[in-house]
Design an enzyme around this catalytic site. Structure first.
Site, PDB file in Angstrom:
ATOM      1  N   GLN A 199      47.944  25.440   2.824  1.00 41.14           N
ATOM      2  CA  GLN A 199      47.047  24.289   2.709  1.00 41.14           C
ATOM      3  C   GLN A 199      45.881  24.604   1.791  1.00 41.14           C
ATOM      4  O   GLN A 199      45.115  25.535   2.055  1.00 41.14           O
ATOM      5  CB  GLN A 199      46.525  23.913   4.107  1.00 41.14           C
ATOM      6  CG  GLN A 199      45.528  22.764   4.130  1.00 41.14           C
ATOM      7  CD  GLN A 199      44.865  22.617   5.486  1.00 41.14           C
ATOM      8  OE1 GLN A 199      44.821  23.569   6.260  1.00 41.14           O
ATOM      9  NE2 GLN A 199      44.349  21.450   5.785  1.00 41.14           N
TER      10      GLN A 199
ATOM     11  N   SER B  15      39.959  23.750   1.782  1.00 47.54           N
ATOM     12  CA  SER B  15      38.617  24.328   1.708  1.00 47.54           C
ATOM     13  C   SER B  15      38.373  25.005   0.364  1.00 47.54           C
ATOM     14  O   SER B  15      39.287  25.590  -0.230  1.00 47.54           O
ATOM     15  CB  SER B  15      38.420  25.355   2.821  1.00 47.54           C
ATOM     16  OG  SER B  15      38.442  24.734   4.090  1.00 47.54           O
TER      17      SER B  15
ATOM     18  N   GLU C 173      46.270  17.685  13.080  1.00 46.52           N
ATOM     19  CA  GLU C 173      45.946  19.099  13.201  1.00 46.52           C
ATOM     20  C   GLU C 173      45.039  19.325  14.402  1.00 46.52           C
ATOM     21  O   GLU C 173      45.259  20.242  15.197  1.00 46.52           O
ATOM     22  CB  GLU C 173      45.260  19.603  11.928  1.00 46.52           C
ATOM     23  CG  GLU C 173      44.950  21.095  11.971  1.00 46.52           C
ATOM     24  CD  GLU C 173      44.080  21.568  10.821  1.00 46.52           C
ATOM     25  OE1 GLU C 173      44.027  22.775  10.587  1.00 46.52           O
ATOM     26  OE2 GLU C 173      43.430  20.725  10.170  1.00 46.52           O
TER      27      GLU C 173
ATOM     28  N   ASN D  24      33.323  23.129  14.660  1.00 53.35           N
ATOM     29  CA  ASN D  24      32.954  22.401  15.874  1.00 53.35           C
ATOM     30  C   ASN D  24      31.635  21.653  15.713  1.00 53.35           C
ATOM     31  O   ASN D  24      31.417  20.619  16.350  1.00 53.35           O
ATOM     32  CB  ASN D  24      32.887  23.366  17.056  1.00 53.35           C
ATOM     33  CG  ASN D  24      34.271  23.771  17.544  1.00 53.35           C
ATOM     34  OD1 ASN D  24      35.274  23.440  16.914  1.00 53.35           O
ATOM     35  ND2 ASN D  24      34.335  24.480  18.657  1.00 53.35           N
ATOM     36  N   GLU D  25      30.741  22.147  14.862  1.00 50.51           N
ATOM     37  CA  GLU D  25      29.492  21.427  14.598  1.00 50.51           C
ATOM     38  C   GLU D  25      29.780  20.090  13.921  1.00 50.51           C
ATOM     39  O   GLU D  25      29.188  19.051  14.263  1.00 50.51           O
ATOM     40  CB  GLU D  25      28.577  22.281  13.720  1.00 50.51           C
ATOM     41  CG  GLU D  25      27.980  23.497  14.422  1.00 50.51           C
ATOM     42  CD  GLU D  25      28.953  24.644  14.589  1.00 50.51           C
ATOM     43  OE1 GLU D  25      28.648  25.573  15.357  1.00 50.51           O
ATOM     44  OE2 GLU D  25      30.033  24.616  13.950  1.00 50.51           O
TER      45      GLU D  25
END
Length: 385
Positions: free
Chosen positions: A127, A130, A245, A371-372
């Site tokens: 993938q 990022s 995902e 998670n933020e």
């Protein structure tokens, strides 16, 4: 721990899965998974081929594209039982990410070309989302595609690309229109890793492994036929992909598997009657049951055709927090036994790989959107803040 899935039909299906895993899984691979050791390409691929032989390798795919036709409950049972039997988790980039996106948005030619090879294991996908300056804020990506006759010239870089050392294809988010709002000028492209201009550099992690990589794209030609769906619609497709995902990142099967392993460590360390250890184990078991129930509701909703939204962010947050808490508890129980013995350089069973897993799983709360970021999504879309 108590299972939520206890109907006679569920029990019969679970036995079918359990018997298959006991018969087909390579013993060496099973032993690696049981002790939390890093896995090789051959470990993953061997199990992939076993599942493919019986049509089970893509549980969530429609039957017309090679899926087994399992219900949401059956997929949950299979995932849990495979973990219980120490089967390696299938890397999801082909089976759980680009495969479903091609089924939903890809052309007939793309589906015919790529889906059978994902199922057979002939293609290993990674993938390319990022970037060094665009992690959780993917819309800020700078990898650019410039239009030419018959296709595009792509230049840029990607980072934290898991298992790219094994991959022969990569699906990338690229900027195809820099003049519009940043989310509206992005496309998904499929790139052969053997294309001139594609290169890879491994990133060594604090756990000592090199399972992630940097990918460099230097004037790489991508034909029009390898653009997924419509040009500039990639952000919409990527959001759908990330919902799937994050639904899987809840990791109920993996959490149950690790919970039992940590219980075994507590017994080996003589802490199975320790109040604090028992309390932490009980709290984590309750949390796993809650995530399991929520995951089942969302799987059923997805099966019924309801689009998933911010709810998957909740699963991502709690699922990864639970898994990290389990590795922290394992490390606390193991103590100095998690370190190699000075005289032999060996780790003391059953505590081998505890430190490796603790370090490796720090990534869980970062990948798939940190998670933020997930909390920000919940605040905006659920609480209206």
């Amino acid at each position: 721990m108590t299972d939520l899935l206890i109907t006679p039909e569920d029990d019969a299906f679970r036995k079918q899965i359990r018997d298959f895993a006991a018969r087909e899984l390579d013993p060496d691979t099973r032993a690696k998974v049981a002790r939390g050791a890093p896995l090789s390409r051959e470990d993953f691929l061997g199990w992939h081929l076993s599942l493919h032989a019986v049509g089970w390798v893509a549980p969530s795919w429609p039957t017309e594209h090679g899926g087994p036709g399992w219900t949401a409950r059956q997929r949950m049972i299979a995932d849990e039982e495979f973990f219980r039997q120490h089967c390696p988790p299938m890397p999801g980039f082909g089976l759980k990410m680009i495969g479903p996106i091609l089924i939903r948005f890809g052309s007939a030619d793309q589906q015919a070309r790529f889906l059978p090879r994902i199922l057979s294991g002939e293609d290993w996908w990674c993938q390319g989302f990022s970037e060094p300056g665009a992690g959780s804020d993917l819309a800020s990506l700078r990898t650019r595609a410039t239009r030419i006759d018959g296709g595009w010239i792509v230049s840029g870089s990607k980072t934290w690309t898991t298992y790219a050392q094994y991959a022969n294809w990569i699906f990338c988010l690229v900027r195809t229109d820099p003049q519009v709002k940043k989310q509206q000028g992005i496309s998904i492209m499929l790139i052969d890793m053997a294309t001139p201009g594609v290169s890879r550099r491994p990133i060594r992690l604090m756990d000592g492994t090199e399972e992630v990589n940097e990918i460099f794209l230097d004037d790489v030609f991508v034909p029009d036929a390898l653009v997924v769906g419509e040009v500039n619609m990639g952000w919409t497709y990527a959001k759908a992909l990330l919902e799937h995902e994050r639904l899987g990142i809840g990791g109920v099967g993996r959490s149950k598997h690790l919970l039992e392993r940590v219980r075994g460590m507590a017994r080996a360390a003589g802490l199975d009657d320790d109040h604090e250890t028992r309390s932490r184990l009980a709290a984590l078991e309750i949390d796993i049951i809650a995530v399991e129930a929520t995951t089942l509701r969302l799987l059923a909703a997805a099966e019924a055709g309801r689009p998933l939204g911010a709810e998957t962010s909740l699963l991502k947050i709690r699922g990864t927090e639970i898994q990290q808490a389990l590795t922290e508890l394992a490390l606390d129980i193991a103590g100095q036994s998690a370190l190699p013995a000075a005289e032999s350089g060996c780790l003391e069973p059953p505590f081998e790989n505890v430190a490796y897993q603790f370090l490796n799983w720090r990534k869980l709360s970062i990948y798939g959107g940190s998670n933020e970021i997930q909390r920000s999504i919940l605040a905006a879309q659920v609480l209206g803040l």
